[in-house]
Design a protein around this motif. Structure first.
Motif, short mmCIF file in Angstrom:
data_model
loop_
_atom_site.label_atom_id
_atom_site.label_comp_id
_atom_site.label_asym_id
_atom_site.label_seq_id
_atom_site.Cartn_x
_atom_site.Cartn_y
_atom_site.Cartn_z
N GLU A 204 0.84 -1.20 0.00
CA GLU A 204 0.00 0.00 0.00
C GLU A 204 0.87 1.24 0.00
OE1 GLU A 204 -3.24 0.15 2.85
OE2 GLU A 204 -3.25 -2.04 2.91
N GLY A 205 1.96 1.21 0.76
CA GLY A 205 2.89 2.33 0.80
C GLY A 205 3.51 2.61 -0.56
N LYS A 206 3.84 1.55 -1.28
CA LYS A 206 4.41 1.71 -2.62
C LYS A 206 3.41 2.42 -3.53
CE LYS A 206 6.44 -0.71 -6.50
NZ LYS A 206 6.80 -1.97 -7.12
N VAL A 207 2.16 2.00 -3.47
CA VAL A 207 1.12 2.63 -4.29
C VAL A 207 0.99 4.11 -3.93
CG1 VAL A 207 -1.37 2.66 -4.76
CG2 VAL A 207 -0.14 0.49 -4.71
N LEU A 208 1.03 4.41 -2.63
CA LEU A 208 0.92 5.80 -2.17
C LEU A 208 2.11 6.63 -2.62
CD1 LEU A 208 -0.43 5.14 1.42
CD2 LEU A 208 -1.68 6.28 -0.43
N VAL A 209 3.31 6.07 -2.52
CA VAL A 209 4.52 6.78 -2.95
C VAL A 209 4.46 7.07 -4.45
CG1 VAL A 209 7.01 6.50 -3.33
CG2 VAL A 209 6.02 6.02 -1.08
N GLU B 138 -1.61 7.74 9.04
CA GLU B 138 -1.68 6.32 8.68
C GLU B 138 -1.05 6.06 7.31
OE1 GLU B 138 -5.13 3.16 7.50
OE2 GLU B 138 -5.54 4.45 9.21
N ASN B 139 -1.38 6.90 6.32
CA ASN B 139 -0.80 6.71 4.99
C ASN B 139 0.69 7.03 5.00
OD1 ASN B 139 -3.14 5.79 3.82
ND2 ASN B 139 -3.72 7.75 2.95
N ALA B 140 1.10 8.03 5.75
CA ALA B 140 2.52 8.36 5.85
C ALA B 140 3.29 7.18 6.45
CB ALA B 140 2.72 9.62 6.69
N LYS B 141 2.71 6.51 7.44
CA LYS B 141 3.36 5.33 8.04
C LYS B 141 3.51 4.21 7.02
CE LYS B 141 1.97 5.88 12.87
NZ LYS B 141 1.20 5.27 13.97
N LYS B 142 2.49 4.00 6.20
CA LYS B 142 2.58 2.97 5.15
C LYS B 142 3.69 3.30 4.17
CE LYS B 142 -2.33 1.81 5.37
NZ LYS B 142 -3.63 1.94 4.68
N MET B 143 3.81 4.57 3.82
CA MET B 143 4.86 4.98 2.90
C MET B 143 6.24 4.75 3.52
SD MET B 143 2.94 8.45 1.66
CE MET B 143 3.81 8.93 0.18
N VAL B 144 6.38 5.09 4.79
CA VAL B 144 7.66 4.89 5.49
C VAL B 144 7.97 3.40 5.59
CG1 VAL B 144 8.82 5.15 7.71
CG2 VAL B 144 7.57 7.08 6.73
N LYS B 145 6.96 2.57 5.88
CA LYS B 145 7.20 1.12 5.95
C LYS B 145 7.70 0.60 4.61
CE LYS B 145 3.91 0.12 9.64
NZ LYS B 145 2.64 -0.49 10.00
N TYR B 146 7.13 1.11 3.53
CA TYR B 146 7.60 0.71 2.19
C TYR B 146 9.05 1.11 2.00
CZ TYR B 146 8.50 1.31 -2.78
OH TYR B 146 9.08 1.32 -4.02
#
Length: 139
Positions: free
Chosen positions: A59-64, A125-133
């Motif tokens: 999800e983080g990859k998609v957001l980035v 929440e979305n920023a955390k997903k991006m950071v996890k990616y």
């Protein structure tokens, strides 16, 4: 006589062109014994399951990829900002909250004097997903 004929022709053309035209093309009519199928209901849970990436990193990859991140960052080399692999090498999962807030607030000084623009419209929440990616790119 020629003038009368021309006047009659012009008058006829005017009447024809100004008259109320009816559509002469027949409208197709369904046969009375044919039943139309009703649309099938969409299973939104199934659609969401197919569309949603499987992990927070995905999800983080998609957001980035959907944000402006790639205009300043690359995976494996410095562009304007540091490479994602360099960020991943420097930080751990314990830094996710801190880094997510940095993505939202922006900042400068850690990787040089060029500031990272803030992303105030991004949820934590979305920023955390991006950071996890990004952290998943450790070499």
């Amino acid at each position: 006589m020629k003038n009368v004929f021309m006047t009659a022709m012009l008058l006829s053309l005017t009447i024809i062109s100004c008259s109320d035209k009816k559509d002469t093309d027949p409208v197709p009519v369904a046969e009375s014994n044919t039943m139309l199928e009703e649309p099938k209901p969409v299973d939104s849970a199934a659609v969401a399951a197919k569309a949603a990436p499987a992990s927070p990193e995905a999800e983080g990859k998609v957001l980035v990829e959907g944000a402006d991140c790639l205009s300043c960052h690359k995976v494996d080399s410095k562009l304007v900002g540091p490479a994602y692999q360099d960020v991943a090498a420097k930080y751990t999962d314990a830094d996710i909250d801190h880094l997510a807030q940095k993505v939202i607030d922006g900042g400068k000084g850690v990787w040089g004097e060029i500031p990272m623009t803030p992303h105030a419209g991004l949820s934590k929440e979305n920023a955390k997903k991006m950071v996890k990616y990004i952290l998943s790119m450790k070499k």
